[in-house]
Design a protein around this motif. Structure first.
Motif, PDB file in Angstrom:
ATOM      1  N   SER A 247       0.938  -1.458   0.022  1.00 30.92           N
ATOM      2  CA  SER A 247       0.007   0.114  -0.009  1.00 30.92           C
ATOM      3  C   SER A 247       0.985   1.306   0.076  1.00 30.92           C
ATOM      4  N   GLU A 250       2.269   1.748  -3.668  1.00 29.83           N
ATOM      5  CA  GLU A 250       1.062   2.138  -4.534  1.00 29.83           C
ATOM      6  C   GLU A 250       0.983   3.774  -4.657  1.00 29.83           C
ATOM      7  N   GLY A 319      -2.256  -5.382  -0.428  1.00 23.45           N
ATOM      8  CA  GLY A 319      -2.298  -3.893  -0.500  1.00 23.45           C
ATOM      9  C   GLY A 319      -2.173  -3.334  -1.872  1.00 23.45           C
ATOM     10  N   ASP A 321      -3.383  -2.696  -5.734  1.00 33.03           N
ATOM     11  CA  ASP A 321      -4.692  -2.760  -6.756  1.00 33.03           C
ATOM     12  C   ASP A 321      -4.672  -3.821  -7.815  1.00 33.03           C
TER      13      ASP A 321
END
Ligand code: BG6
Length: 503
Positions: A247, A250, A319, A321
């Protein structure tokens, strides 16, 4: 076997001041993997100030006993060769916990009281170092509470005692605008000399050696320019993936994670003008100047100068996409528009999930001006000189030169002159964080990024990121363990150049 390197006497380093270090995010990944092991190694080497204390501040810090236990197990995992019980016995009682949320003013009152006690108990003289090992999104909240509780006060002069300093970790903002917002917040609370922006690459011995190599040897500087250097490659390759930081990654991607800071800092040290002295003001001025000379790409130029990649399987990482376009690899061609480097392509490449871990800079010198050894075709086969600075692993420097192949005739082949740190100095260089923590306790900002350097770096990457994020520029998926997307090789082959292998 190489002859052991001779050591010349160097200027004595200032002793680190007595101080208490407050670590925000003490239970986080960075603290456990890097900062606490670095403090422990300094304790092993007897390099920490005699009067020193560590305060862990976090919601889940627990009490002193719980935090000590937690940090002990982090050290057991991350310190190579196991924990030295004697050192741990002396180090552990200096660790204290202040549990609390970053926006809870009451917790800062507890912190303030704890620091007063420690100043008395350990003789830390009211010098406080606040290390923000947290996401940058909460830097402002921490600063504002530190200010309200009067734990930090702006000081006009660096020599004022007692001192309060703040260490912040990258990413420093998300782009130039958010960096300026962060700067406005920090400026409201502290003077520039109290802010230490860590880029751990600057703490690496091999990165510091770039300047020593350039300016302690008279033979390289006359060649260090567009007349003699044809092109330069800078690679930072990692074989690991995002390792549970999906995450975070990202939000970041390879350009913000690596290029904007580590890679551009290395580039600046390799290309800056000679400083007048080795002090923080001069060195950072010279770096800033060269970063300011980086040519900014127009949106329409990004496609032909930058290649984007993502390793296969990245979208399945926790985490991340499922349709993510976050790049885990980038290769680009950059130019420095100044007298020294005009027209020399700088190829920058960084990525995760590649064939190996390798950070290196290669200077490719121009070919000989006349062909003396056979016909033109044979002469084209004579390898150009390449000076390679291996930052990690296998730290060292090599120079590829042409040599006569033994035997009849004039056969010419390439050979390597090689210097290895491990062989010459009989030991591995220390970890970057150790040096940086000590420098901060000494009040030496040389190896920390100054505000203007960070600004020029953002100015360079912002249009590149905007072009990618705002359009449909292609993203290539590359196999894990590979050299990255094939397009990266094409970027160089168009000019007759070739990346060095990643292995
Ligand atoms: C960090 C990046 O700054 O540097 C990580 O956030 C990366 O993604 C790390 O793995 C690499 O550091 P080193 O010292 O192992 O080259």
């Amino acid at each position: 076997m190489a002859e052991p390197a001779r050591r010349l006497p160097s200027a004595p380093q200032a002793t680190p001041d007595p101080c208490a270090l407050v670590l925000f995010g003490v239970t986080g990944d960075l603290a456990r993997r890097k900062i606490v092991p670095a403090l422990y190694h300094l304790a092993v080497a007897g390099a920490l100030p005699e009067h020193f204390a560590l305060v862990g501040f976090s919601r889940s810090a627990g009490d002193d006993g719980a935090l000590r236990q937690r940090l002990r197990s982090a050290l057991e995992t991350h310190v190579k060769g196991g924990l030295d019980e004697g050192v741990w016995k002396r180090f552990a009682p200096r660790i204290h916990a202040v549990p609390g949320a970053v926006d809870d003013l009451v917790a800062y009152a507890r912190l303030s009281k704890k620091l007063d006690e420690l100043d008395r108990e350990y003789g830390t003289e009211g010098n406080h170092l606040f290390y923000f090992a947290t996401p940058s999104s909460i830097f402002a909240a921490i600063l504002s509470q530190l200010k309200k509780s009067e734990l930090v006060v702006p000081r006009r002069k660096a020599s004022t005692r007692p001192w309060s300093r703040v260490i912040i970790e990258k990413p420093l903002g998300h782009d130039l605008a958010s960096f300026e917002e962060l700067t406005a917040v920090t400026r409201g609370v502290l003077d520039e000399h109290q802010i230490y922006r860590i880029d751990h690459y600057l703490g690496k011995e091999t990165v510091q050696n770039i300047l020593v190599f350039r300016f302690a040897n008279a033979i390289f500087e006359p060649l260090w320019n567009q007349r003699h250097i044809d092109h330069v490659e800078i690679t930072m390759a990692e074989s690991i993936g995002v390792e549970g930081r999906g995450s975070f990654y990202e939000e970041t991607g390879v350009v913000r994670d690596i290029v904007q800071n580590h890679l551009l800092q290395v580039l600046a040290l390799c290309t800056m003008e000679p400083p007048v002295d080795f002090g923080p003001y001069e060195i950072r001025n010279m770096k800033s100047q060269v970063l300011r000379s980086l040519r900014l790409l127009h949106p329409g130029e990004v496609g032909e100068n930058v290649v984007w990649g993502q390793y296969e399987g990245y979208r399945e990482e926790p985490g991340v996409d499922a349709h993510s376009r976050t790049p885990t690899f980038v290769a680009m061609r950059a130019f420095i528009d100044n007298w020294r480097w005009n027209g020399v392509p700088f190829y920058l490449r960084a990525g995760k999930g590649l064939a190996g871990r390798l950070t290196e800079v290669s200077f490719h010198f121009r070919s000989v001006p006349a062909c003396l050894f056979g016909d033109e075709t044979t002469c084209r086969l004579i390898p150009s000189n390449v000076l390679k600075i291996r930052i990690q692993p296998d730290e060292g420097i090599s120079l590829a030169v042409a040599s006569k192949v033994p035997g009849e005739g004039q056969g010419v082949g390439g050979v390597n002159m090689d210097f290895s740190y491990a062989e010459a100095f009989d030991r591995k260089p220390p970890e970057a964080y150790e040096r940086l923590l000590l420098d901060c306790m000494r009040g030496d900002p040389t190896l920390f990024a100054r505000k203007d350097e960070v600004e020029f770096s953002w100015e360079f990457v912002d249009p590149i990121l905007a072009a990618y994020e705002g359009s449909k520029l292609p993203l290539s998926i590359y196999p894990r363990g590979s050299q990255g997307p094939a397009e990266a090789a094409e970027l160089l082959s168009r000019s007759g150049h070739k990346w060095g292998p990643i292995s």
